[in-house]
Each structure stands twice: as structure tokens, then as C-alpha cells.
Design a protein around this motif. Structure first.
Motif, mmCIF file in Angstrom:
data_model
loop_
_atom_site.group_PDB
_atom_site.id
_atom_site.type_symbol
_atom_site.label_atom_id
_atom_site.label_comp_id
_atom_site.label_asym_id
_atom_site.label_seq_id
_atom_site.Cartn_x
_atom_site.Cartn_y
_atom_site.Cartn_z
ATOM 1 N N SER A 259 0.829 -1.215 0.000
ATOM 2 C CA SER A 259 0.000 0.000 0.000
ATOM 3 C C SER A 259 0.857 1.256 0.000
ATOM 4 N N VAL A 260 1.906 1.260 0.802
ATOM 5 C CA VAL A 260 2.798 2.433 0.855
ATOM 6 C C VAL A 260 3.502 2.624 -0.483
ATOM 7 N N ILE A 261 3.994 1.536 -1.061
ATOM 8 C CA ILE A 261 4.690 1.625 -2.349
ATOM 9 C C ILE A 261 3.749 2.144 -3.434
ATOM 10 N N ILE A 262 2.524 1.656 -3.479
ATOM 11 C CA ILE A 262 1.566 2.115 -4.491
ATOM 12 C C ILE A 262 1.247 3.591 -4.286
ATOM 13 N N PHE A 263 1.080 4.009 -3.041
ATOM 14 C CA PHE A 263 0.800 5.417 -2.754
ATOM 15 C C PHE A 263 1.961 6.303 -3.206
ATOM 16 N N VAL A 264 3.189 5.890 -2.889
ATOM 17 C CA VAL A 264 4.367 6.659 -3.312
ATOM 18 C C VAL A 264 4.488 6.647 -4.837
ATOM 19 N N GLU A 265 4.155 5.532 -5.470
ATOM 20 C CA GLU A 265 4.194 5.451 -6.932
ATOM 21 C C GLU A 265 3.231 6.447 -7.568
ATOM 22 N N VAL A 266 2.014 6.493 -7.058
ATOM 23 C CA VAL A 266 1.022 7.412 -7.602
ATOM 24 C C VAL A 266 1.481 8.857 -7.437
ATOM 25 N N ILE A 267 1.999 9.190 -6.263
ATOM 26 C CA ILE A 267 2.479 10.559 -6.030
ATOM 27 C C ILE A 267 3.632 10.890 -6.971
ATOM 28 N N PHE A 268 4.577 9.968 -7.142
ATOM 29 C CA PHE A 268 5.718 10.198 -8.024
ATOM 30 C C PHE A 268 5.272 10.414 -9.469
ATOM 31 N N VAL A 269 4.382 9.566 -9.963
ATOM 32 C CA VAL A 269 3.942 9.663 -11.356
ATOM 33 C C VAL A 269 3.139 10.947 -11.580
ATOM 34 N N VAL A 270 2.279 11.300 -10.637
ATOM 35 C CA VAL A 270 1.493 12.537 -10.774
ATOM 36 C C VAL A 270 2.411 13.757 -10.772
ATOM 37 N N LEU A 271 3.365 13.801 -9.844
ATOM 38 C CA LEU A 271 4.285 14.942 -9.805
ATOM 39 C C LEU A 271 5.154 15.007 -11.055
ATOM 40 N N ALA A 272 5.626 13.859 -11.523
ATOM 41 C CA ALA A 272 6.461 13.845 -12.722
ATOM 42 C C ALA A 272 5.668 14.303 -13.938
ATOM 43 N N CYS A 273 4.414 13.880 -14.052
ATOM 44 C CA CYS A 273 3.595 14.287 -15.199
ATOM 45 C C CYS A 273 3.219 15.762 -15.129
ATOM 46 N N ARG A 274 3.037 16.287 -13.926
ATOM 47 C CA ARG A 274 2.709 17.719 -13.807
ATOM 48 C C ARG A 274 3.920 18.600 -14.073
ATOM 49 N N LEU A 275 5.088 18.166 -13.632
ATOM 50 C CA LEU A 275 6.286 18.970 -13.842
ATOM 51 C C LEU A 275 6.764 18.915 -15.285
ATOM 52 N N ARG A 276 6.599 17.759 -15.911
ATOM 53 C CA ARG A 276 7.110 17.596 -17.260
ATOM 54 C C ARG A 276 6.192 16.660 -18.024
ATOM 55 N N LYS A 277 5.732 17.093 -19.165
ATOM 56 C CA LYS A 277 4.841 16.261 -19.973
ATOM 57 C C LYS A 277 5.623 15.075 -20.519
ATOM 58 N N GLY A 278 4.978 13.942 -20.523
ATOM 59 C CA GLY A 278 5.634 12.743 -21.026
ATOM 60 C C GLY A 278 4.754 11.531 -20.817
ATOM 61 N N SER A 279 5.331 10.405 -21.047
ATOM 62 C CA SER A 279 4.618 9.142 -20.952
ATOM 63 C C SER A 279 4.488 8.707 -19.492
ATOM 64 N N VAL A 280 3.279 8.380 -19.107
ATOM 65 C CA VAL A 280 3.036 7.870 -17.757
ATOM 66 C C VAL A 280 3.801 6.557 -17.565
ATOM 67 N N PHE A 281 3.834 5.768 -18.605
ATOM 68 C CA PHE A 281 4.508 4.475 -18.530
ATOM 69 C C PHE A 281 6.004 4.643 -18.274
ATOM 70 N N LEU A 282 6.638 5.581 -18.977
ATOM 71 C CA LEU A 282 8.074 5.786 -18.784
ATOM 72 C C LEU A 282 8.380 6.328 -17.389
ATOM 73 N N TYR A 283 7.541 7.225 -16.883
ATOM 74 C CA TYR A 283 7.739 7.715 -15.513
ATOM 75 C C TYR A 283 7.549 6.593 -14.498
ATOM 76 N N ASP A 284 6.602 5.698 -14.773
ATOM 77 C CA ASP A 284 6.379 4.573 -13.874
ATOM 78 C C ASP A 284 7.559 3.608 -13.905
ATOM 79 N N LEU A 285 8.099 3.368 -15.105
ATOM 80 C CA LEU A 285 9.305 2.526 -15.200
ATOM 81 C C LEU A 285 10.473 3.158 -14.450
ATOM 82 N N LEU A 286 10.618 4.475 -14.566
ATOM 83 C CA LEU A 286 11.667 5.180 -13.833
ATOM 84 C C LEU A 286 11.475 5.021 -12.328
ATOM 85 N N PHE A 287 10.229 5.163 -11.874
ATOM 86 C CA PHE A 287 9.945 4.994 -10.445
ATOM 87 C C PHE A 287 10.334 3.597 -9.978
ATOM 88 N N TRP A 288 9.931 2.564 -10.722
ATOM 89 C CA TRP A 288 10.223 1.202 -10.280
ATOM 90 C C TRP A 288 11.701 0.890 -10.354
#
Length: 168
Positions: free
Chosen positions: A6-35
């Protein structure tokens, strides 16, 4: 679902949302970067804490979570990119946006790698479940026949002792 997941998923969602808001790009690539970053951090943490004997189990848990999270991100990106009814829900300028060929090829190649792997894992899991159930049935039948064979040689005194709860 465990607290760790649950903690990892919550941190993942926050990371992907912040990355997408700061810089436009692929959600998938940001998620791969997070993992990738999470896996490296957790592995280095396990080496630092000297959990090397259990590092295989830790790597399997990290791999399971990262494949699951990345697959979910890929599915979400494919659905929001290619399905017309989901594209209509977006803003007008997003609706008319062209899909680059590079993005289509990335989605096809990654999906082409992940889908057969997932199908293979499902088939292997079903097969292993069948083998385990069959082996358990065979062991149970052999144990039952062994007990039945031993009980068939008992005398009436031993049956009586069993009924009374005595030591046989």
C-alpha cells in the motif's frame, strides 16, 4: 494487500502525478523510472542492512511489484491513448492530438513482450496448481490405504480401546 504494498503504491502514484505535472511525457516511462529507482534503492538498502541471504526473496517481491505496477501503467496509457470513448472524456485539444509512431511502436513492442510472458506465467501457475493437487491426492490416498491396512489387522480389543480413548 500488505502495508508495504500500500505504501509503495501510494508513493508510486504521487511520483507519477508529480512527474507528469512537472514535465509532460509518458506515464509508462515515468512509472518505469519509479520502479527502477525504487528497486535500486531497496536492493542497496538490503545490502547495507546485510540481508543478503534473503535478497533473492526481496528481489522477487520487488520484481513482482514492479512488473505489476508497470503493467498497470502500460494498460492505463494504452487505454487512454487508443480507446475512442476515453479520448472523448479528455479536453478538446487532447482529443485532436496525433499519436506519434514512436509511441505506437513502444506500446506494441512492450505489449508484445509482456502479454506472452503473463500468459506463460498463468499457464505455468495453473499447471503447477494441478500438479500440487494431484500429488496431495496421491499422498492422501496412500496414507488412507496404509491406515486402512493397519486397522484391518486389529483385534476387537484394540477397537474397544480406541473407542474408550485408551492408548493402543
Amino acid at each position: 494487500m500488505s502495508v508495504f504494498d500500500s505504501v509503495i503504491i501510494f508513493v508510486e502514484v504521487i511520483f507519477v502525478v508529480l512527474a507528469c505535472r512537472l514535465r509532460k511525457g509518458s506515464v509508462f516511462l515515468y512509472d518505469l523510472l519509479f520502479w527502477f529507482l525504487t528497486s535500486v534503492f531497496l536492493f542497496l538498502l538490503s545490502v547495507y542492512v546485510d540481508l543478503l541471504p534473503t535478497s533473492t526473496q526481496l528481489l522477487l517481491l520487488i520484481a513482482k511489484s514492479s512488473v505489476n505496477g508497470s503493467s498497470n501503467a502500460l494498460i492505463a496509457e494504452v487505454l487512454t491513448t487508443y480507446l475512442p470513448f476515453i479520448r472523448r472524456l479528455r479536453i478538446k485539444k487532447m482529443r485532436t492530438r496525433r499519436i506519434p509512431l514512436q509511441q505506437i511502436l513502444v506500446h506494441l513492442s512492450i505489449s508484445g513482450l509482456i502479454l506472452p510472458f503473463v500468459c506463460f506465467m498463468i499457464m505455468t501457475g495453473i499447471s503447477q496448481n494441478h500438479v500440487v493437487n494431484l500429488r496431495a491426492l496421491q499422498l492422501t490416498q496412500s496414507t488412507a490405504s496404509s491406515i486402512q491396512e493397519q486397522v484391518s489387522g486389529w483385534s476387537t480389543a484394540e477397537y474397544r480401546a480406541l473407542e474408550l480413548g485408551d492408548v493402543i
